[in-house]
Design a protein around this motif. Sequence first.
Motif, short mmCIF file in Angstrom:
data_model
loop_
_atom_site.label_atom_id
_atom_site.label_comp_id
_atom_site.label_asym_id
_atom_site.label_seq_id
_atom_site.Cartn_x
_atom_site.Cartn_y
_atom_site.Cartn_z
N SER A 1 3.00 -9.34 0.60
CA SER A 1 4.18 -8.31 0.58
C SER A 1 3.81 -7.44 -1.02
CB SER A 1 5.25 -9.31 0.25
OG SER A 1 5.44 -10.06 1.54
N LEU A 2 3.64 -8.09 -2.00
CA LEU A 2 3.31 -7.42 -3.18
C LEU A 2 2.16 -6.41 -3.15
CD1 LEU A 2 4.37 -6.79 -6.18
CD2 LEU A 2 2.98 -8.71 -6.96
N THR A 3 1.11 -6.91 -2.68
CA THR A 3 -0.02 -5.71 -2.59
C THR A 3 0.15 -4.78 -1.66
OG1 THR A 3 -1.57 -7.52 -2.66
CG2 THR A 3 -2.32 -5.70 -1.67
N THR A 4 0.93 -4.89 -0.46
CA THR A 4 1.43 -3.48 0.51
C THR A 4 2.41 -2.80 -0.21
OG1 THR A 4 1.45 -5.28 2.28
CG2 THR A 4 2.61 -3.47 2.67
N ALA A 5 3.22 -3.30 -1.07
CA ALA A 5 4.05 -2.39 -1.87
C ALA A 5 3.36 -1.37 -2.65
CB ALA A 5 5.34 -3.09 -2.25
N ARG B 1 3.96 -1.21 9.19
CA ARG B 1 3.47 -2.38 9.93
C ARG B 1 2.12 -2.73 10.09
NH1 ARG B 1 5.13 -2.84 16.54
NH2 ARG B 1 3.98 -4.76 16.85
N TRP B 2 1.34 -1.48 10.05
CA TRP B 2 -0.31 -1.73 10.15
C TRP B 2 -0.68 -2.15 8.82
CZ3 TRP B 2 -4.16 0.38 7.38
CH2 TRP B 2 -5.35 0.11 7.85
N LEU B 3 -0.24 -1.62 7.74
CA LEU B 3 -0.69 -1.87 6.27
C LEU B 3 -0.33 -3.40 5.97
CD1 LEU B 3 -2.31 -0.95 4.05
CD2 LEU B 3 -0.35 -0.24 2.84
N GLY B 4 0.96 -3.83 6.46
CA GLY B 4 1.36 -5.07 6.03
C GLY B 4 0.64 -6.25 6.93
N GLY B 5 0.44 -6.03 8.26
CA GLY B 5 -0.33 -6.90 8.74
C GLY B 5 -1.54 -6.97 8.39
N ARG B 6 -2.23 -5.95 8.10
CA ARG B 6 -3.72 -5.99 7.56
C ARG B 6 -4.04 -6.59 6.36
NH1 ARG B 6 -6.98 -2.49 4.90
NH2 ARG B 6 -9.23 -2.62 5.63
N THR B 7 -2.94 -6.35 5.40
CA THR B 7 -3.02 -6.78 4.05
C THR B 7 -2.64 -8.61 4.14
OG1 THR B 7 -2.10 -5.17 3.22
CG2 THR B 7 -1.86 -6.90 2.03
N LEU B 8 -1.74 -8.93 5.06
CA LEU B 8 -1.70 -10.34 5.28
C LEU B 8 -2.85 -10.85 5.76
CD1 LEU B 8 0.61 -12.50 5.49
CD2 LEU B 8 0.88 -12.25 7.76
N LEU C 1 6.12 2.57 -8.42
CA LEU C 1 4.90 1.88 -8.69
C LEU C 1 4.96 1.09 -10.13
CD1 LEU C 1 2.01 1.39 -7.82
CD2 LEU C 1 1.26 3.31 -8.99
N LEU C 2 5.21 1.73 -10.87
CA LEU C 2 5.02 1.05 -12.47
C LEU C 2 6.10 0.22 -12.52
CD1 LEU C 2 4.46 4.04 -15.08
CD2 LEU C 2 2.94 2.75 -13.60
N VAL C 3 7.34 0.19 -11.98
CA VAL C 3 8.45 -0.98 -11.87
C VAL C 3 8.19 -1.94 -11.02
CG1 VAL C 3 10.57 -1.36 -11.15
CG2 VAL C 3 10.35 0.88 -12.34
N VAL C 4 7.36 -1.78 -9.90
CA VAL C 4 7.07 -2.89 -8.95
C VAL C 4 5.82 -3.66 -9.55
CG1 VAL C 4 6.03 -3.53 -6.90
CG2 VAL C 4 7.85 -1.73 -6.85
N ALA C 5 4.97 -2.90 -10.30
CA ALA C 5 3.77 -3.60 -10.78
C ALA C 5 4.30 -4.33 -12.24
CB ALA C 5 2.88 -2.55 -11.24
N ALA C 6 5.21 -3.90 -13.07
CA ALA C 6 5.74 -4.52 -14.22
C ALA C 6 6.67 -5.57 -14.02
CB ALA C 6 6.47 -3.29 -14.89
N ALA C 7 7.43 -5.70 -12.96
CA ALA C 7 8.47 -6.62 -12.92
C ALA C 7 8.06 -8.06 -12.47
CB ALA C 7 9.37 -6.21 -11.78
N PRO C 8 6.89 -8.47 -11.85
CA PRO C 8 6.66 -9.92 -11.70
C PRO C 8 6.12 -10.36 -12.79
CG PRO C 8 5.81 -8.39 -9.66
CD PRO C 8 6.23 -7.57 -10.50
#
Length: 576
Positions: free
Chosen positions: A111-115, A131-138, A43-50
Motif C-alpha cells: 500500500s505504501l509503495t503504491t502511494a 488497480r493495476w499498480l496496486g495489484g502488481r505492487t502487491l 509525496l513528501l508527507v506520505v514518505a515522512a509520516a511513517p
Amino acid sequence: MPRPGGDPALRRAAGARPGRLGSGRRSSRGGGVGRLDKRFVALLVVAAAPPAVEGIVLDVFGFRAADGLAPQVSAVWPYDTYHDLRWLFVYHDSWSTFAIGLVGLVLFRASLTTALVLLAWPRQVPRPSLRWLGGRTLALTAVIVVVVSPWAALSIAASVVALSWLLLASLLPLFLLAPFLQRAAVVGTWWRGLPSIELVGWSLLNIVVLTVSGALVWSVPIGWTAPVAAIAGAINGLLWQRTVFSAVLPRRPVHWARVPAAPLAILLAFIVPVVVQPALAALPGRSGKPPAIALLDRPLPPTVRHAVIFVAGNGSVYDGQPPVDPNVQWFSYRGLDAQGKSLPFGARDTFRSIESSVALLNTQVELLHRRTGRPVAVVGQSEGAIVARTYLAARPHSPVDLLAMFSPLINAGRSYYPPPGVSGWGVAAGWELRAIFGLADVIAMSGIGPEEPFVRSILDNAPFYRNDLMCPVPGVRIVAFLPTTTATEAPPGKYAGVPVFEMPAVHGGLLTQPVIQERLLNFLEGAPVSKSESDYTLLQDVAAAWQAPPLAVGINPVWRGERLPDPAFTGRVCQG
C-alpha cells in the motif's frame, strides 16, 4: 532508442484516457505547476509520516538501540523490506504471529509503495491505474520479501554473535540488488536488462542517506527522534521521485535488454549466504596452525610475575607444541593428558558450550597455579574472551587476577531463536538460519551453524553477555583490546565498563600485531593500558541503521529478565 515511458505494459495499464488518476498533460494556463506542487508536497508527507510514527513509538518506549531504523520505513526498495523483516524476525513468538505479521507486512508495504509510486510518477507520462499498480505492487512485494529474507535472517545471526562479518554478508547482496529492484515498482520488464547509471547512482545515494540519517536519529535526544526521522523520510520521498523518474524516463537505451539480468543478479546474491562459512574459514585463527604470538614463542620478561594461560577463539587449532616459557600454557578445548599437558585440538573441538569450556578452564587454571605457584593471568581471544569472562563470573575467588580480552563479542545475544521443536521468540528466523547454514555446510563441511553449542550458550544466557561481559570484576584487573570493526557489531552506546585499547583491525586480527603484543606485556607487568580511537564512536553511529532491533530482555521468558537492566533501552552496560 526506447521512447520515454515506452514500457508496453505501462502504456496498456495507463489506459487511453490521460485524465485517469491525474492527467499527463500540463495546463497551458499554468495550472499544472499548482498540481505538481500539491502532488510533490503529498509525496513528501506520505514518505515522512511513517518514519515519524515509528520514531514516536520508539521514544515512548525509550527503545534507543532501534532509533536508527526509523528512517528506513519509507526507503526505496529493497531497504524498506529489509527494515520490515528485521523487526518481524525478532518480534514474533510463534508461527501464527509470524504468519499474521508477514501478511500485515506485505499489505502495508504494498500500500505504501503504491502511494509513493503514484505520487512520484512524472507528469510527462500517464500514470497507470490504481488497480493495476496496486495489484502488481502487491505481487512484487511478496517476491521481494522472499528475495530479502535470507539477508534479514543473517542480520539476526549477526546480532546473536556480534560479528561484523555476518552483518556485512547481510548487506552486500542488498547493495548489489537495489538498482535492479528499484525498477520493479514502475517498469513492467524490470527483470530484463541492466539498470541505468542514474539508477545505480540514486541507489548509492540511498545507502548514504539511510546511513547518515540513522546516525543522526540515534544521536539526537529523546523527543527529537520523530522530527529527525520525518526529515529523513521526506528525503526518501525525493529519492522515490528521482528513482521513479529515472526508471520511467531512461535517458539511454537499456543495455542487455533481452538478458534476464535481475534474476541473474538475484541468483548471484543468493550465493553470498552460502559462502559465508567458507569465508569464515579464512579468517584469522582458522589457518590450520597456531598464530605467531610473542607470548607463546619466547620467554616472559622477568618483570611478569604471573603464569599465563592463553584461550584461543572459535575455530582455532592447537598442535600440542607447548609454549617456550613453562609459565605459559595453551588452554585446550579437549582438556589435559595424564601428565597435565594441554591436548592438541582442532577447530571442531572449539564448538562446545561455554559452560563446558568454563569447567575445563577451571581445571587447567588450578593446575597451572599449583604447578607454578604464581597467580594466573588469562589472555582470551573472541570465544576465549567470552569463556574467560564467564569463568570469572562463575568463580569469583579463583587464582586469576588479570584478564586480557581480545576481540570480545560486544553486546552479543541481542536476538533469540528457540531450539528445534520449541516455540518462542524468533522461531521462524531460527529455521531460516538453519536452512542457510545447512546449505552452506554442504559446501564448507565446517560444522558452524545456528545450533552450535557455543552459540546456544550465548542465546540462553544473553542478559549476561549483553550487560555484564565488559564489566569490572572485584580483585581482577581487566583490559579489552578492541578492533575498530567491533564498533559496527552493536548499536551505539557505551558498552565497556573496563579499560579498552582500540585499534584499526578486523575481528581476531589484533593479537599478532607487534604493538599490541607490546601493550599486552605492559599489562602483564602491571602497567595501565588504554587507548581510544576518535572514529570508534562514529563507526558505531553509522552502523546504527543496519543493525537488527534487539529483543527486549524483559519479554523473553527464557531469560527471566523482567527486572534486569537492558542496554537496548539504557545505552549502557554494568547497570547492576
